[in-house]
Design a protein around this motif. Sequence first.
Motif, PDB file in Angstrom:
ATOM      1  N   UNK A   1     -41.364 -81.205 -36.269  1.00 44.59           N
ATOM      2  CA  UNK A   1     -42.216 -80.876 -35.132  1.00 44.59           C
ATOM      3  C   UNK A   1     -43.188 -79.762 -35.527  1.00 44.59           C
ATOM      4  N   UNK A   2     -44.484 -80.065 -35.502  1.00 42.74           N
ATOM      5  CA  UNK A   2     -45.499 -79.087 -35.864  1.00 42.74           C
ATOM      6  C   UNK A   2     -46.187 -78.496 -34.636  1.00 42.74           C
ATOM      7  N   UNK A   3     -46.006 -79.129 -33.499  1.00 44.72           N
ATOM      8  CA  UNK A   3     -46.690 -78.688 -32.277  1.00 44.72           C
ATOM      9  C   UNK A   3     -45.672 -78.576 -31.156  1.00 44.72           C
ATOM     10  N   UNK A   4     -45.626 -77.413 -30.525  1.00 49.46           N
ATOM     11  CA  UNK A   4     -44.731 -77.185 -29.401  1.00 49.46           C
ATOM     12  C   UNK A   4     -45.585 -77.046 -28.136  1.00 49.46           C
ATOM     13  N   UNK A   5     -45.531 -78.059 -27.286  1.00 48.15           N
ATOM     14  CA  UNK A   5     -46.321 -78.050 -26.067  1.00 48.15           C
ATOM     15  C   UNK A   5     -45.954 -76.845 -25.201  1.00 48.15           C
ATOM     16  N   UNK A   6     -46.906 -75.990 -24.863  1.00 51.10           N
ATOM     17  CA  UNK A   6     -46.600 -74.830 -24.027  1.00 51.10           C
ATOM     18  C   UNK A   6     -45.982 -75.217 -22.684  1.00 51.10           C
ATOM     19  N   UNK A   7     -46.468 -76.299 -22.087  1.00 58.39           N
ATOM     20  CA  UNK A   7     -45.928 -76.719 -20.786  1.00 58.39           C
ATOM     21  C   UNK A   7     -44.482 -77.192 -20.910  1.00 58.39           C
ATOM     22  N   UNK A   8     -44.219 -78.020 -21.929  1.00 57.93           N
ATOM     23  CA  UNK A   8     -42.855 -78.518 -22.127  1.00 57.93           C
ATOM     24  C   UNK A   8     -41.912 -77.374 -22.483  1.00 57.93           C
ATOM     25  N   UNK A   9     -42.414 -76.422 -23.274  1.00 58.50           N
ATOM     26  CA  UNK A   9     -41.584 -75.283 -23.651  1.00 58.50           C
ATOM     27  C   UNK A   9     -41.290 -74.411 -22.430  1.00 58.50           C
ATOM     28  N   UNK A  10     -42.267 -74.285 -21.537  1.00 57.26           N
ATOM     29  CA  UNK A  10     -42.058 -73.512 -20.318  1.00 57.26           C
ATOM     30  C   UNK A  10     -41.016 -74.173 -19.423  1.00 57.26           C
ATOM     31  N   UNK A  11     -41.062 -75.511 -19.339  1.00 55.88           N
ATOM     32  CA  UNK A  11     -40.051 -76.229 -18.550  1.00 55.88           C
ATOM     33  C   UNK A  11     -38.657 -76.017 -19.129  1.00 55.88           C
ATOM     34  N   UNK A  12     -38.545 -76.098 -20.454  1.00 53.19           N
ATOM     35  CA  UNK A  12     -37.250 -75.907 -21.091  1.00 53.19           C
ATOM     36  C   UNK A  12     -36.773 -74.466 -20.924  1.00 53.19           C
ATOM     37  N   UNK A  13     -37.700 -73.529 -20.977  1.00 54.20           N
ATOM     38  CA  UNK A  13     -37.338 -72.123 -20.775  1.00 54.20           C
ATOM     39  C   UNK A  13     -36.741 -71.916 -19.395  1.00 54.20           C
ATOM     40  N   UNK A  14     -37.351 -72.528 -18.383  1.00 55.33           N
ATOM     41  CA  UNK A  14     -36.823 -72.411 -17.031  1.00 55.33           C
ATOM     42  C   UNK A  14     -35.436 -73.016 -16.905  1.00 55.33           C
ATOM     43  N   UNK A  15     -35.237 -74.176 -17.552  1.00 54.66           N
ATOM     44  CA  UNK A  15     -33.929 -74.823 -17.507  1.00 54.66           C
ATOM     45  C   UNK A  15     -32.869 -73.962 -18.183  1.00 54.66           C
ATOM     46  N   UNK A  16     -33.225 -73.381 -19.328  1.00 47.97           N
ATOM     47  CA  UNK A  16     -32.264 -72.537 -20.052  1.00 47.97           C
ATOM     48  C   UNK A  16     -31.991 -71.253 -19.278  1.00 47.97           C
ATOM     49  N   UNK A  17     -32.988 -70.748 -18.615  1.00 46.92           N
ATOM     50  CA  UNK A  17     -32.781 -69.534 -17.807  1.00 46.92           C
ATOM     51  C   UNK A  17     -31.770 -69.807 -16.694  1.00 46.92           C
ATOM     52  N   UNK A  18     -31.819 -71.014 -16.138  1.00 45.05           N
ATOM     53  CA  UNK A  18     -30.903 -71.365 -15.048  1.00 45.05           C
ATOM     54  C   UNK A  18     -29.520 -71.788 -15.539  1.00 45.05           C
ATOM     55  N   UNK A  19     -29.487 -72.564 -16.638  1.00 45.75           N
ATOM     56  CA  UNK A  19     -28.226 -73.189 -17.045  1.00 45.75           C
ATOM     57  C   UNK A  19     -27.730 -72.774 -18.422  1.00 45.75           C
ATOM     58  N   UNK A  20     -28.528 -72.040 -19.170  1.00 44.28           N
ATOM     59  CA  UNK A  20     -28.153 -71.686 -20.522  1.00 44.28           C
ATOM     60  C   UNK A  20     -28.472 -72.810 -21.498  1.00 44.28           C
ATOM     61  N   UNK A  21     -28.137 -72.593 -22.769  1.00 42.32           N
ATOM     62  CA  UNK A  21     -28.358 -73.602 -23.806  1.00 42.32           C
ATOM     63  C   UNK A  21     -27.149 -74.538 -23.815  1.00 42.32           C
ATOM     64  N   UNK A  22     -27.331 -75.757 -23.363  1.00 47.74           N
ATOM     65  CA  UNK A  22     -26.221 -76.697 -23.208  1.00 47.74           C
ATOM     66  C   UNK A  22     -25.887 -77.420 -24.510  1.00 47.74           C
ATOM     67  N   UNK A  23     -26.877 -77.560 -25.399  1.00 46.30           N
ATOM     68  CA  UNK A  23     -26.668 -78.269 -26.657  1.00 46.30           C
ATOM     69  C   UNK A  23     -26.767 -77.283 -27.818  1.00 46.30           C
ATOM     70  N   UNK A  24     -25.687 -77.075 -28.593  1.00 46.38           N
ATOM     71  CA  UNK A  24     -25.740 -76.114 -29.705  1.00 46.38           C
ATOM     72  C   UNK A  24     -26.813 -76.470 -30.724  1.00 46.38           C
ATOM     73  N   UNK A  25     -27.358 -75.447 -31.378  1.00 44.66           N
ATOM     74  CA  UNK A  25     -28.294 -75.638 -32.467  1.00 44.66           C
ATOM     75  C   UNK A  25     -27.511 -75.934 -33.744  1.00 44.66           C
ATOM     76  N   UNK A  26     -28.078 -76.730 -34.611  1.00 48.50           N
ATOM     77  CA  UNK A  26     -27.479 -76.966 -35.929  1.00 48.50           C
ATOM     78  C   UNK A  26     -28.139 -76.011 -36.917  1.00 48.50           C
ATOM     79  N   UNK A  27     -27.331 -75.182 -37.597  1.00 50.77           N
ATOM     80  CA  UNK A  27     -27.875 -74.172 -38.510  1.00 50.77           C
ATOM     81  C   UNK A  27     -27.114 -74.214 -39.832  1.00 50.77           C
ATOM     82  N   UNK A  28     -27.724 -73.623 -40.859  1.00 52.71           N
ATOM     83  CA  UNK A  28     -27.035 -73.466 -42.138  1.00 52.71           C
ATOM     84  C   UNK A  28     -27.213 -72.037 -42.630  1.00 52.71           C
TER      85      UNK A  28
END
Length: 271
Positions: free
Chosen positions: A25-52
Amino acid sequence: MDTLNQPATATLSTDLLEPGAFQPRLYFSPDALADLTGSIRDQGVLQPLLVRPRPGGRYEIVAGERRWRAARQAGLTEVPVLIRHLNDQEARMAAAVENLQRENLNVMEEVRARLQVAAAILELPEDQTVARMFALDRRPDSDPERVERLDAAFTALGRETWRSFIRNRAALLNLPEDLQEAVRTGLDYRKALILARVPDPGQRAALVDEALSGATVAQLRLKVTGGPSDSGDVFVSVARQLRDRRLLERLEPDRRARAEKLLRQLQTLLG
């Protein structure tokens, strides 16, 4: 892949995480990111990130960068993660598959993610992968195991085979940057492939505007090939098409062989 003695999930500070090297992903839509931010603010991060793990006690995000960005915007200082010890090939494959399955990628990002899957299977840099896939398409018996793995991976991903991918959409990665950006923001990729034949950036920009305003693929093709005045001139039409070698490479093997034979015959006649 070493996952022994690791918890299924853990929690890490957002400051210890960094974007991944294989993020399609090279482009992060500001609107979509804002929607996700609101969801995470209300419910937290429901799906863990995969990291190494990375040197210095830091962690690279293999999948989930958008969730990480939104979590930080929401004011979270920690996020749930899955920690896995992955080499570069495994990380590239995981990042591509995870994004293709869970994220709403635009066409350019989806094409890049599929290329990453193929690159991981072939164990090649991405800029060498399409050429190798064309070679395998011509001679599948040269490496039947890789062909089988490509078949299985693209079947699992759905939508297209790897053979249709290299003929129809892999060429998007060679588009001029202005056309790649237009595709990211809504231009139909089929129209973009036609407009790529226009060398002048200013003329391309004008045609992009027409395409976004409703011009059809057929209308754009007519404009690019010169309009009605020369559309019946087979010499002009074929000469324009031959400027783009990728058109020949995307043909089915039997049609490509016929075309190459005709070109050799034409060369002999003209000589």
